[in-house]
Design a protein around this motif. Structure first.
Motif, PDB file in Angstrom:
ATOM      1  N   LYS A 160       0.822  -1.176   0.172  1.00 20.10           N
ATOM      2  CA  LYS A 160      -0.018  -0.065  -0.043  1.00 20.10           C
ATOM      3  C   LYS A 160       0.857   1.175   0.130  1.00 20.10           C
ATOM      4  CE  LYS A 160      -4.239  -1.828   2.086  1.00 20.10           C
ATOM      5  NZ  LYS A 160      -5.206  -1.405   3.087  1.00 20.10           N
ATOM      6  N   ALA A 161       0.527   2.105  -0.804  1.00 23.72           N
ATOM      7  CA  ALA A 161       1.220   3.267  -1.013  1.00 23.72           C
ATOM      8  C   ALA A 161       0.648   4.603   0.030  1.00 23.72           C
ATOM      9  CB  ALA A 161       1.160   3.907  -2.575  1.00 23.72           C
ATOM     10  N   ASP A 162       1.525   5.528   0.387  1.00 26.98           N
ATOM     11  CA  ASP A 162       0.959   6.529   0.958  1.00 26.98           C
ATOM     12  C   ASP A 162       0.732   7.826   0.123  1.00 26.98           C
ATOM     13  OD1 ASP A 162       0.580   8.944   2.818  1.00 26.98           O
ATOM     14  OD2 ASP A 162       2.917   8.914   3.437  1.00 26.98           O
ATOM     15  N   TYR A 163      -0.553   7.857  -0.022  1.00 25.06           N
ATOM     16  CA  TYR A 163      -1.060   8.984  -1.201  1.00 25.06           C
ATOM     17  C   TYR A 163      -2.139   9.900  -0.430  1.00 25.06           C
ATOM     18  CZ  TYR A 163      -5.448   6.480  -1.573  1.00 25.06           C
ATOM     19  OH  TYR A 163      -6.742   5.840  -1.633  1.00 25.06           O
ATOM     20  N   LEU A 164      -2.168  10.873  -1.350  1.00 28.07           N
ATOM     21  CA  LEU A 164      -3.190  11.889  -0.890  1.00 28.07           C
ATOM     22  C   LEU A 164      -3.764  12.673  -2.094  1.00 28.07           C
ATOM     23  CD1 LEU A 164      -4.486  14.016   1.219  1.00 28.07           C
ATOM     24  CD2 LEU A 164      -2.446  15.597   0.806  1.00 28.07           C
ATOM     25  N   LYS A 199       8.603   5.700  -0.138  1.00 30.99           N
ATOM     26  CA  LYS A 199       9.454   5.428   1.247  1.00 30.99           C
ATOM     27  C   LYS A 199      10.827   5.617   0.674  1.00 30.99           C
ATOM     28  CE  LYS A 199       6.951   1.896   3.288  1.00 30.99           C
ATOM     29  NZ  LYS A 199       6.797   0.452   3.849  1.00 30.99           N
ATOM     30  N   LYS A 209       3.474   9.647  -1.804  1.00 33.83           N
ATOM     31  CA  LYS A 209       4.872   9.927  -1.141  1.00 33.83           C
ATOM     32  C   LYS A 209       5.767   8.505  -1.063  1.00 33.83           C
ATOM     33  CE  LYS A 209       2.403  13.358   1.267  1.00 33.83           C
ATOM     34  NZ  LYS A 209       1.407  13.580   2.420  1.00 33.83           N
TER      35      LYS A 209
END
Length: 866
Positions: free
Chosen positions: A149-153, A164, A162
């Motif tokens: 899972k990706a860190d997204y906005l 890693k 975003k």
């Protein structure tokens, strides 16, 4: 994107009533050669990525985005859902700690930034219904086959991922998987949507998957949000995609259909094979096939598989209602492609979409021969709800378009496969680099297609007042900043006209075409800036055009060339003439002067724009042998001069004894005499003329003494361009299907004067004052008297009468917002001559009406004028 489709074209010309106010005394010059010919126009030097000569350098780089897309169309819910796998390659010298993507379906959310900034009055790019936008189900980074899972906005129409670990430079790749869905809006800001026809919905699907923003050497990440008017800036790559839809639907998309045997019947396959070898249009799916279940494989759902290579985007369309036909495209290299059209049965036939494939084939072949070879295997025209929108290898055009208007919109949208699909400029910032360049090549193509079937010579001079109106925007603005009423000029017509002036007036065809082709070849599948274009054209043409780029693209200068004086050496015409011209506007352009002499000799003098480096006034010699009767600048109306009135000067004095009263009497005698004119109690005139690819109809009714009804419509669209009804001094106005209630009494007086029933009959009455100007004028190569009539309320009307025939040549009311009307080709109706050729400006666009019928004294009812 085609904005000159008739229903939209007039949306950007409501300013068109602006016309240069006519004045007897010339206004002081606005010209300053120091502002035009500045040596400091170019502020940027070449660098390691882009050369000073306007080409990509040896170290030029751009990133790449490849996609694998798999979606399903749910026709019951009007919904698209699926996955996108993006392989993004960072060719830049920079590490990237985050990535930016476009999620453009979010423009259809009620809380979108585009919605918040849309006018309450609506418009082409305003939402008419709302969806939830892109419904993101999941975003993952895939590493060694494993999804994390990706860190997204998500912010409005943008998504930031975003990372890693930064994506390393110089060719490192990353795989991103996104699960998403969206509801298909019925009206998708005229770029996508769905249309309900009698045989089912037509889906036109675009901006349908998350797309990478561009990271470039100019701005880094380009993250301007999608607001509606500004279009797209995208990376190149290969796009492999599938669309699963209910059986019975025809799906047509960008690129090559890889599995035709799985989705088409044997009959359709056979017809398709025939089309690929035919220069004539071949029917693949006709009206009988639409209701024939044997015309497609008998499965509940079918998956259509497409591949589009070296592309920045893909789009597709789907419907049970499609008729489908196709023909072979012959490319200069010997390669072949396929032209095809899909459209509903309601618009079949040779007067409408039955010629679409012919149009597609011809424009692709013409552009490929003239500029750069077409790069996609298929070119598809889709008839649906979208008025005009372009995508690689597929375009969406209004289903009601027909005849010349269908050619115009088809030719325009496919021209976009060169700009910006091949030459990948930043549409979000510089609309003119695709819309303007495309409009330019459209004009050249239309002149050639089918021996000029839809070509009409443009009167650039008559269109100039609207293009250079007081509230004009400069070309060098983003589409979202350019005011909607002016977008058609700033993004389309003005840059196109600038290139045409370079080609026809400054460089010549050979030099210009070589330079323009060089620019295309250099920047094919790359990302040029405006400065790359300017430098490339300068260098390839061998001409410093910085002065032209400065005046034409950067500001709102206008052109106003005038003839100031005619003098003779030693006062003797046989010893030669000295002709003085003046530049009253802010812009410098070349001069073409047509000179006619009393003895019959005619000559043309051409002067370069550099004469204006010396100031606003220039005198040049002419080898006359007799007295000069007239000098006319820009005789063919190829330059956008905002005041054509001062473009000519006569060297012939008015004969003694000629008065305003005698000129008016000669006119009334010339058209049949006062008694015959008074004998006409009513008249109905029917006329038609071309306007931006469609035919407009004019019905003009008069009834003595003070009634008129002037109605201009576009029948193909059931559209009222202008409808005026007048009784006495009271006028009602409908413009573009909308009533206009805020006009001044002065303007209504202008309308009464313009459309009155033989107004010259009133000029001898008390309260009218008629004055003859003290010199002869030149109107369409004829010497003319100018009579200025002051009405009892103070309104002045200027009328120009032929010195030889006495007939009226032109008329204009001397008020702001007035437009001149020209008259020619007089014919008798009930013993009275009326003009059968009428030239005017309709909502900013020059139009020439040809009278088809004219009848008098038919007993028109007063009710017609209420």
């Amino acid at each position: 994107m085609k904005i000159t489709k008739i229903i939209f074209a007039l949306s950007f010309t409501t300013i068109a009533y602006y016309a240069q106010a006519q004045t007897t005394d010339p206004a002081p010059s606005k010209y300053d050669q120091h502002k035009v010919f500045t040596p400091l126009f170019y502020q940027q030097n070449g660098n390691q990525f882009r050369t000073a000569g306007g080409a990509p350098s040896a170290k030029y780089w751009q990133n790449r985005a490849d996609y694998k897309l798999n979606v399903t169309l749910d026709t019951a819910k009007h919904r698209v859902s699926g996955t996108a796998v993006i392989t993004y390659t960072n060719n830049s010298p920079d590490g990237l700690p985050f990535l930016w993507l476009q999620v453009d379906q979010n423009i259809y959310r009620e809380d979108s930034r585009a919605q918040a900034t849309s006018p309450v009055t609506g418009g082409r790019f305003t939402n008419k219904n709302y969806t939830n936008g892109d419904e993101i189900k999941g975003v993952y980074i895939i590493t060694n086959g494993k999804a994390e899972k990706a860190d997204y906005l998500v912010t409005d129409t943008r998504m930031q991922i975003k990372l890693k670990d930064s994506l390393k430079a110089n060719g490192k790749k990353i795989d991103i998987k996104i699960e998403y869905a969206f509801d298909v809006p019925e009206y998708g800001t005229d770029r996508m949507g769905r249309l309900n026809t009698k045989n089912g919905w037509i889906y036109e699907i675009a901006q349908w998957y998350p797309r990478m923003e561009v990271y470039d050497d100019i701005s880094g990440w380009n993250t301007i949000p999608y607001m509606g008017a500004s279009e797209f800036y995208l990376e190149y790559g290969n796009i492999d995609y599938t669309v699963t839809a209910p059986a019975g639907l025809i799906v047509s998309g960008s690129g090559e259909l890889l599995n035709p045997a799985e989705v088409l019947s044997p009959t359709a396959m056979s017809r398709l094979a025939a089309a690929k070898n035919s220069d004539k249009t071949v029917s693949i799916r006709d009206s009988l096939d639409i209701l024939n279940k044997n015309s497609y494989p008998q499965k509940a759902m079918l998956t259509w598989h497409f591949l589009c290579k070296q592309t920045r985007d893909v789009a597709w369309a789907a419907s049970k209602a499609f008729i489908w036909d196709a023909a072979r495209i012959n490319l200069p290299s010997g390669k072949k492609a396929l032209a095809q059209s899909v459209y509903p049965i309601e618009v079949k036939g040779k007067e409408a979409w039955g010629r679409s494939t012919e149009y597609v084939k011809n424009c692709i072949e013409l552009y490929s021969k003239e500029w750069f070879e077409y790069t996609y295997p298929v070119a598809t025209n889709v008839g649906g709800i979208v008025g005009g929108m372009e995508y690689p290898g597929i375009v969406f055009c209004g289903w009601k378009s027909q005849g010349g208007e269908l050619w115009e919109v088809t030719n325009h949208e496919f021209g976009h496969n060169w700009f910006p699909m091949i030459v990948g400029s930043n549409e979000r910032k510089y609309a003119w680099m695709d819309e303007g360049f495309n409009t330019f090549i459209n004009k050249i193509d239309t002149k050639v297609f089918n021996n000029g079937e839809y070509y009409a010579k443009e009167d650039v001079q008559k269109a100039a007042p609207a293009m250079f109106s007081p509230d004009a925007d400069a070309i060098m603005n983003t589409s979202d900043v350019i005011q909607p009423d002016y977008l058609g000029f700033a993004a389309y017509e003005k840059p196109a006209r600038g290139l045409m002036i370079l080609r026809e007036q400054i460089l010549g065809e050979e030099r210009f075409d070589y330079a323009f082709r060089t620019y295309i070849k250099r920047w094919a599948f790359k990302h040029p800036t405006p400065w790359d274009f300017f430098h490339s054209m300068d260098n390839a043409a061998g001409e410093d055009l910085s002065w032209f780029w400065n005046e034409w693209f950067m500001g709102t200068m206008s052109l106003d060339q005038s003839v100031k004086a005619i003098n003779y050496n030693d006062g003797d015409p046989s010893k030669g003439s000295l002709i003085t011209i003046e530049n009253l506007g802010g812009m410098a352009l070349p001069v073409t002067a047509l000179i006619k002499e009393e003895g019959g000799k005619t000559g043309t003098v051409k002067l370069p724009a550099e004469i204006w480096q010396r100031g606003s006034v220039w005198t040049f010699p002419y080898k006359s042998t007799s007295k000069v009767t007239m000098v006319t600048l820009d005789p063919d109306h190829q330059l956008p001069d905002v005041d054509g009135e001062n473009n000519s000067l006569s060297g012939v004095p008015i004969a003694k004894g000629v008065t305003a009263a005698s000129v008016i009497k000669n006119y009334l005698d010339a058209i049949g005499g006062v008694d015959k004119v008074r004998a006409i109690k009513d008249m109905t005139i029917n006329a038609s003329g071309p306007l931006q690819g469609t035919t407009v109809q004019l019905v003009n009714r008069f009834k003595s003494p003070d009634k008129f009804d002037y109605n201009v419509t576009a029948p193909a669209y059931n559209y009222v361009l202008l409808h005026l009804k007048g009784i006495g001094d009271s006028v009602s106005i409908i413009q573009q299907n909308q009533p206009i209630n805020n006009t001044t009494k002065e303007y209504q007086r202008h309308l009464v004067d313009r459309f009155a029933f033989f107004p010259e009959l009133d000029y001898s009455k008390n309260g009218y004052v008629i004055t003859l100007d003290n010199r002869l004028y030149v109107v369409n190569d004829n010497l003319a008297y100018l009579v200025i009539t002051t009405h009892p309320d103070g309104t002045k009307v200027k009328s120009y009468f032929d010195q030889q025939t006495g007939l009226k040549l032109k008329q204009v009311t001397d008020v702001a917002n007035a437009t001149p009307t020209e008259f020619a080709d007089y014919h008798e109706v009930n013993g009275v001559k009326i003009p059968y050729d009428i030239k005017t400006v309709m909502l900013g666009v020059p139009v020439e009406y040809k009278v088809t019928t004219a009848v008098a004294n038919t007993g028109l009812s007063d009710e017609l004028f209420k």
